[in-house]
Design an enzyme around this catalytic site. Structure first.
Site, mmCIF file in Angstrom:
data_model
loop_
_atom_site.group_PDB
_atom_site.id
_atom_site.type_symbol
_atom_site.label_atom_id
_atom_site.label_comp_id
_atom_site.label_asym_id
_atom_site.label_seq_id
_atom_site.Cartn_x
_atom_site.Cartn_y
_atom_site.Cartn_z
ATOM 1 N N ASP A 1 12.440 4.763 -6.527
ATOM 2 C CA ASP A 1 11.657 5.181 -7.701
ATOM 3 C C ASP A 1 12.082 6.534 -8.244
ATOM 4 O OD1 ASP A 1 10.160 2.858 -7.551
ATOM 5 O OD2 ASP A 1 8.821 3.755 -6.063
ATOM 6 N N ASP B 1 -2.350 11.409 -4.572
ATOM 7 C CA ASP B 1 -1.244 12.364 -4.618
ATOM 8 C C ASP B 1 -0.971 12.912 -6.013
ATOM 9 O OD1 ASP B 1 -0.689 12.581 -1.898
ATOM 10 O OD2 ASP B 1 0.346 10.657 -1.901
ATOM 11 N N ARG C 1 1.743 17.831 0.040
ATOM 12 C CA ARG C 1 1.843 17.936 -1.433
ATOM 13 C C ARG C 1 1.785 19.372 -1.930
ATOM 14 N NH1 ARG C 1 4.336 13.445 -0.705
ATOM 15 N NH2 ARG C 1 3.141 11.540 -0.932
ATOM 16 N N SER D 1 4.097 0.625 1.824
ATOM 17 C CA SER D 1 4.319 1.931 1.203
ATOM 18 C C SER D 1 4.040 2.966 2.287
ATOM 19 C CB SER D 1 3.351 2.096 0.029
ATOM 20 O OG SER D 1 3.264 3.469 -0.270
HETATM 21 N N1 LIG Z 1 9.966 15.088 0.636
HETATM 22 C C1 LIG Z 1 9.714 15.120 -0.670
HETATM 23 N N2 LIG Z 1 10.297 16.044 -1.459
HETATM 24 C C2 LIG Z 1 10.014 16.078 -2.785
HETATM 25 N N3 LIG Z 1 9.163 15.227 -3.391
HETATM 26 C C3 LIG Z 1 8.585 14.277 -2.651
HETATM 27 C C4 LIG Z 1 8.822 14.158 -1.258
HETATM 28 N N4 LIG Z 1 8.084 13.139 -0.784
HETATM 29 C C5 LIG Z 1 7.427 12.621 -1.820
HETATM 30 N N5 LIG Z 1 7.709 13.290 -2.959
HETATM 31 C C6 LIG Z 1 7.144 13.053 -4.283
HETATM 32 O O1 LIG Z 1 5.851 12.457 -4.123
HETATM 33 C C7 LIG Z 1 5.804 11.201 -4.781
HETATM 34 C C8 LIG Z 1 4.886 10.263 -4.050
HETATM 35 O O2 LIG Z 1 5.361 10.063 -2.768
HETATM 36 P P1 LIG Z 1 5.252 8.642 -2.118
HETATM 37 O O3 LIG Z 1 5.607 8.788 -0.697
HETATM 38 O O4 LIG Z 1 3.922 8.068 -2.456
HETATM 39 O O5 LIG Z 1 6.355 7.903 -3.037
HETATM 40 P P2 LIG Z 1 7.701 7.280 -2.598
HETATM 41 O O6 LIG Z 1 7.391 5.854 -2.447
HETATM 42 O O7 LIG Z 1 8.260 8.034 -1.452
HETATM 43 O O8 LIG Z 1 8.726 7.422 -3.808
HETATM 44 P P3 LIG Z 1 10.211 6.809 -3.663
HETATM 45 O O9 LIG Z 1 10.063 5.328 -3.842
HETATM 46 O O10 LIG Z 1 11.017 7.427 -4.714
HETATM 47 O O11 LIG Z 1 10.712 7.159 -2.305
HETATM 48 C C9 LIG Z 1 7.285 10.743 -4.831
HETATM 49 O O12 LIG Z 1 7.479 9.831 -5.862
HETATM 50 C C10 LIG Z 1 7.972 12.079 -5.092
HETATM 51 O O13 LIG Z 1 7.872 12.454 -6.469
HETATM 52 N N1 LIG Z 2 1.647 5.356 1.805
HETATM 53 C C1 LIG Z 2 1.451 6.474 1.106
HETATM 54 O O1 LIG Z 2 2.231 6.863 0.236
HETATM 55 N N2 LIG Z 2 0.346 7.153 1.406
HETATM 56 C C2 LIG Z 2 0.005 8.391 0.830
HETATM 57 C C3 LIG Z 2 -1.503 8.633 0.869
HETATM 58 C C4 LIG Z 2 -2.050 8.763 2.264
HETATM 59 C C5 LIG Z 2 -3.548 9.109 2.312
HETATM 60 N N3 LIG Z 2 -4.353 8.004 1.946
HETATM 61 C C6 LIG Z 2 -3.868 10.312 1.467
HETATM 62 O O2 LIG Z 2 -4.459 10.155 0.412
HETATM 63 O O3 LIG Z 2 -3.502 11.417 1.850
HETATM 64 N N1 LIG Z 3 1.111 8.225 -2.735
HETATM 65 C C1 LIG Z 3 0.405 7.101 -3.266
HETATM 66 C C2 LIG Z 3 -0.971 6.936 -2.687
HETATM 67 C C3 LIG Z 3 -1.937 8.095 -2.824
HETATM 68 O O1 LIG Z 3 -1.698 9.067 -3.506
HETATM 69 O O2 LIG Z 3 -3.047 8.023 -2.229
HETATM 70 C C4 LIG Z 3 0.372 7.121 -4.784
HETATM 71 O O3 LIG Z 3 0.956 7.982 -5.399
HETATM 72 O O4 LIG Z 3 -0.205 6.271 -5.384
#
Ligand SMILES: Nc1ncnc2c1ncn2[C@@H]1O[C@H](COP(=O)(O)OP(=O)(O)OP(=O)(O)O)[C@@H](O)[C@H]1O
Ligand SMILES: NC(=O)NCCC[C@H](N)C(=O)O
Ligand SMILES: N[C@@H](CC(=O)O)C(=O)O
Length: 400
Positions: free
Chosen positions: A14, A124, A95, A175
């Site tokens: 993504d 998030d 975050r 996820s």
């Molecule tokens: N280690 C990191 N460094 C910078 N930004 C991050 C990191 N981890 C997550 N993010 C940001 O937080 C968002 C939400 O994280 P989440 O884990 O829900 O998504 P994700 O599924 O990891 O996204 P992707 O499919 O691109 O890996 C990500 O799309 C990214 O913008």
């Molecule tokens: N699988 C994920 O991306 N989870 C992120 C959210 C975890 C938890 N429910 C939270 O809101 O902090």
């Molecule tokens: N990281 C996921 C779940 C969450 O924020 O709770 C989202 O962006 O939707």
């Protein structure tokens, strides 16, 4: 000067697709920022190169593991932070740290907009944007997954169309968000809340039901900071990493719950947080030994509010800041050692000692010749129960 978009880059499909997409949408350049919060997996250099290969003008990788442990995980442990009494705030802690580094990159590279890949249904998005509002309100925000309704199929089609160097076939059925403090797993068959998690879901923890030898660990704290394991001085990062391995090997820290998201949805979450759960159990017990009763009782309500604020994305808020000051002050005497047995999915405290202990053997012992004058207790109990006694008499007299 053209628009410069600072993208929170996790290296997955993504956010990789977001690089050319954001450049196209804004007519500007993308600065990818990946933060190492102890999530493991690919090394940061591979991630940096992928960002550049997808068209980023700059790609920054930050090793924030020690900072995350010392400034985010340790304060969470000091607050005994368990949202809804169970969730140790895994994603909620990373975050605000990622936000700090996004803002620093925006300053360094002249960024005018920040982007993240969160959906509109989660917590998030709130944590990123509330953090940005507090630290750099001048920055604009674009969240492609939310604002332009990106789906996985759309992302794959876009990646193929642009010939992006990413493996679109690698797809977990879940996820997942993971870092040093724990791992969160959502979606897939877990969305039916009657379905039990299968072993496949877990990565930080071994099956607690498997027979194995117990592990014993002694954790040393200095003013509420874990500073050593089994007498070996370690940084907070090293303490958490080692406890993740050792408590994880004993199946400690599995959590399966339905939680109340800030956006109003109830969601099913499976977590594993071996170090967080073990460390918090040890820390709570050392507080039991070293923190005076009224302070401890009051702190429990502060702890709960702290956890809710952080869950709700208000890390950088005035109330959170003031509660931090209270919690830090309450940690002054939380020094000493806690011994724990890690076994069968549980972290059980078996011993505690502290130079700042408020436990007095002489007062507590049931042996004769102790320091507690029991004759004083009789009058205390009478006065303590006097208001109830008077009220009960009134009710009897009035026959109500
Ligand atoms: N280690 C990191 N460094 C910078 N930004 C991050 C990191 N981890 C997550 N993010 C940001 O937080 C968002 C939400 O994280 P989440 O884990 O829900 O998504 P994700 O599924 O990891 O996204 P992707 O499919 O691109 O890996 C990500 O799309 C990214 O913008
Ligand atoms: N699988 C994920 O991306 N989870 C992120 C959210 C975890 C938890 N429910 C939270 O809101 O902090
Ligand atoms: N990281 C996921 C779940 C969450 O924020 O709770 C989202 O962006 O939707």
């Amino acid at each position: 000067m053209s628009e410069r978009v600072v993208l929170a880059y996790s290296g997955g499909l993504d956010t990789s697709v977001a690089i050319p997409y954001l450049a196209e949408q804004t007519g500007g350049e993308v600065i990818a920022v990946a933060v190492d919060v102890g999530q493991g997996g690919e090394d940061l250099d591979t991630i940096r190169k992928r960002a550049l290969a997808c068209g980023a003008a700059e790609a920054v990788v930050v090793d924030a593991r020690e900072e995350f442990a010392a400034d985010f995980c340790v304060p969470a442990m000091q607050a005994n932070a368990l949202y809804m009494d169970r969730y140790p705030l895994v994603s909620a802690l990373s975050r605000p740290l990622i936000v700090k580094h996004l803002v620093a990159a925006a300053k360094e590279f002249g960024g005018t907009t920040v982007s993240h890949g969160c959906t509109g249904k989660g917590n998030d998005q709130v944590r990123f944007e509330a953090g940005l509002s507090a630290l750099a309100p001048e920055l604009k925000v674009i969240a492609p997954a939310r604002d332009f309704a990106w789906t996985r199929d759309k992302a794959i089609a876009f990646a193929e169309d642009k010939g992006l160097p990413i493996d679109v076939s690698a797809k977990s059925p879940y996820s997942i968000d993971q870092n040093l403090w724990g791992r969160a797993v959502e979606t897939g068959f877990l969305e039916d809340i009657w379905n039990g998690p299968i072993e496949d879901v877990y990565e930080y923890t071994a099956d607690p039901a498997e027979p194995r030898e117990a592990d014993e660990v002694v954790i040393t704290f200095a003013a509420g900071v874990p500073v050593a394991l089994d007498g070996r001085p370690l940084t907070p990062y090293q303490v958490v990493a080692e406890l993740n391995r050792r408590a994880g090997a004993q199946g400690v820290g599995r959590i399966d719950m339905v939680e109340d998201r800030l956006v109003g949805i109830k969601s099913r979450e499976v977590y594993e947080a071996p170090a967080a759960i073990a460390l918090m159990a040890a820390h709570m017990e050392l507080e039991n030994v070293t923190v005076e009763r009224d302070l401890a009782r009051f702190k429990r309500s502060v702890d709960q509010r702290w956890g809710e604020l952080v869950y709700d994305g208000l890390w950088f808020s005035p109330l959170k800041e003031s509660l931090d000051a209270f919690i830090a002050d309450a940690q002054r005497h939380v020094s000493g050692e806690v011994r724990m047995t890690l076994h069968g999915g549980r972290a059980v405290v078996t011993g505690r000692r502290s130079a700042a202990s408020l436990y007095s053997y002489d007062l507590a012992t049931y042996d004769t010749g102790d320091a507690f004058d029991q004759s004083l207790a009789k009058g205390f109990v009478e006065l303590w129960s006097l208001p109830s006694k008077i009220a009960a008499k009134r009710d009897r007299d009035l026959d109500v």
